[in-house]
Design an enzyme around this catalytic site. Structure first.
Site, short mmCIF file in Angstrom:
data_model
loop_
_atom_site.label_atom_id
_atom_site.label_comp_id
_atom_site.label_asym_id
_atom_site.label_seq_id
_atom_site.Cartn_x
_atom_site.Cartn_y
_atom_site.Cartn_z
N ASP A 117 -4.32 7.08 8.36
CA ASP A 117 -3.28 6.36 7.65
C ASP A 117 -1.98 7.15 7.51
O ASP A 117 -0.95 6.59 7.16
CB ASP A 117 -3.75 5.96 6.25
CG ASP A 117 -4.78 4.84 6.27
OD1 ASP A 117 -5.04 4.31 7.36
OD2 ASP A 117 -5.31 4.50 5.20
N LYS A 155 0.54 2.47 -0.42
CA LYS A 155 0.72 1.29 0.44
C LYS A 155 -0.33 0.25 0.11
O LYS A 155 -1.35 0.54 -0.54
CB LYS A 155 0.60 1.68 1.92
CG LYS A 155 -0.72 2.34 2.32
CD LYS A 155 -1.87 1.38 2.59
CE LYS A 155 -3.17 2.09 2.94
NZ LYS A 155 -4.33 1.14 2.97
#
Length: 407
Positions: A228, A101
């Site tokens: 995350d 990401k």
């Protein structure tokens, strides 16, 4: 969900005859007599040598008949164990894409009582990722992990193993796995590669167990591994708050055809070191919801790609500040925005898949990681799929230093 399902779980390739019997294993030498009556068990000789295969010689009772030699391969024992798994499980192998990401913007909004920081960030999955192959282990004792690069921990320090342990703890299942990690995402890059690996492992374990847990449950559990990790159970684009574990899917993801280039120097940025130098009074004052609205309405521009961790990261790694400045200057007109992802050390140029020419020409940057990418999402109840056009370019040194961690 990208998956490869095989009815055969053999470690070494082999095939079956038409009547369902297994042929002799690798290394077999077989010279058949002209008729079955020439085989006499009374003349069979057995020779076993320490540390070698078992050889059985059978000679016929009629002079001139040819000899039969059967070589027993000890590796066949593991294959038989694997076959037993195949006989009792509908799914024996699974190959999944594990994408990373970027943070399109990252605001740090305060410090919490537990020592963590509150953040507000637009996370988006991109098309650069690892591939993880899972196979059910025939023995229910432990997971076994291997990787394509040196330096990646293959024990319980790895987030993949932590995720599998967590799944067994939550569900009471007893599946163990052989896992191979084909690592392409550099570590210490601010790209969340280790967090993605953990989320992918949770998804895989749930598939092997017939979907015992919902996506929501997997997302909630994953916060125990790292801040995350829950994001990867979004549809690929999310506004994340809290420590990062509060995930809100955004209705309009960024354009999938918007290209970008990732440039990461060999040096990693320690997240702990970056936060140690972080000062709340030096952050942006803009409301992150304003940034989100601006991106939704007008797309990505330099003004909205704010990262409050850039100043402390540039203190930790001064060459990173110089790299971003050079990309901004050389890529003027080429990129909608140039930003640092996460806590570094990846610089992202959004708008073009090509890096500035100095990245190739200057000796200073001969060992940098360079990859093109695009934004990526997934369908509900399916895992992320790797775009067929992805072709990352990097040197071994960019991925061999530290194993996957939550970034």
């Amino acid at each position: 969900m990208m998956m490869a399902i095989s009815s055969s779980h053999r470690l070494f390739p082999s095939s079956s005859t038409s009547d369902g019997h297994k042929p002799f294993s690798r290394g077999t030498s077989l010279n058949l007599p002209r008729s079955s009556s020439s085989f006499d068990p009374r003349t069979t000789q057995v020779t076993v040598r320490r540390g070698q295969s078992l050889r059985i010689f059978a000679s016929g009772s009629t002079p001139g008949r040819r000899q039969v030699e059967v070589v027993y391969d000890p590796d066949e024992r593991l294959n038989r164990l694997a076959d037993a798994v195949d006989d009792n499980a509908g799914l024996s192998r699974l190959s999944l894409f594990s994408p990373c990401k970027i943070n399109v913007f990252l605001r740090i909004t305060g410090k919490r009582a537990d020592g963590f920081h509150d953040l507000a960030s637009l996370f988006h999955v991109i098309s650069l990722g690892d591939t993880i192959k899972f196979s059910l282990s025939p023995t229910k004792t432990k997971d076994r992990l291997s990787a394509n690069v040196p330096g990646v921990p293959v024990d319980e320090r790895n987030l993949i193993i932590k995720a599998l342990n967590l799944y067994r703890k939550k569900t009471g299942t007893d599946n163990y796995f052989w896992i191979h990690l084909d690592k392409k995402v550099p570590t210490g890059a601010g790209l969340g590669g280790g967090s993605s690996n953990a989320a992918t492992a949770l998804w895989a374990a749930n598939q092997f167990s017939g979907g015992l847990a919902t996506e929501k449950e997997l997302q909630e559990w994953s916060g125990e591994i790292g801040s995350d990790v829950p994001f990867f159970f979004s549809q690929g684009a999310a506004y994340c708050t809290g420590r990062g574990e509060v995930v809100e899917d955004i209705p309009r993801a960024l354009p999938m055809d918007l290209p970008m280039v990732l440039i990461k120097p060999p040096e990693a940025c320690s997240t702990a070191e970056v936060y140690k130098r972080f000062r709340l009074d030096q952050t942006s004052s803009i409301d992150p919801l304003v940034l989100l609205r601006e991106i939704n309405e007008n797309g990505i521009s330099q003004d909205v790609c704010i990262n409050d961790l850039e100043p402390p990261a540039f203190e930790v790694l001064p060459s990173l500040k110089r790299l971003k400045k050079r990309v901004l200057t050389a890529g003027r007109g080429e990129y909608n925005a140039v930003l640092m992802s996460g806590s570094g050390s990846t610089i992202v140029g959004i708008g073009s898949p090509e890096p500035p020419s100095f990245v190739y020409d200057d000796e200073e940057y001969k060992d940098v990681f360079v990859s093109d990418a695009c934004f990526l999402t997934r369908e509900e109840n399916q895992w992320y799929k790797e775009p067929s056009s992805m072709n990352a370019s990097f040197s071994d040194s960019t991925v061999s230093g530290v194993g996957p961690t939550a970034e």
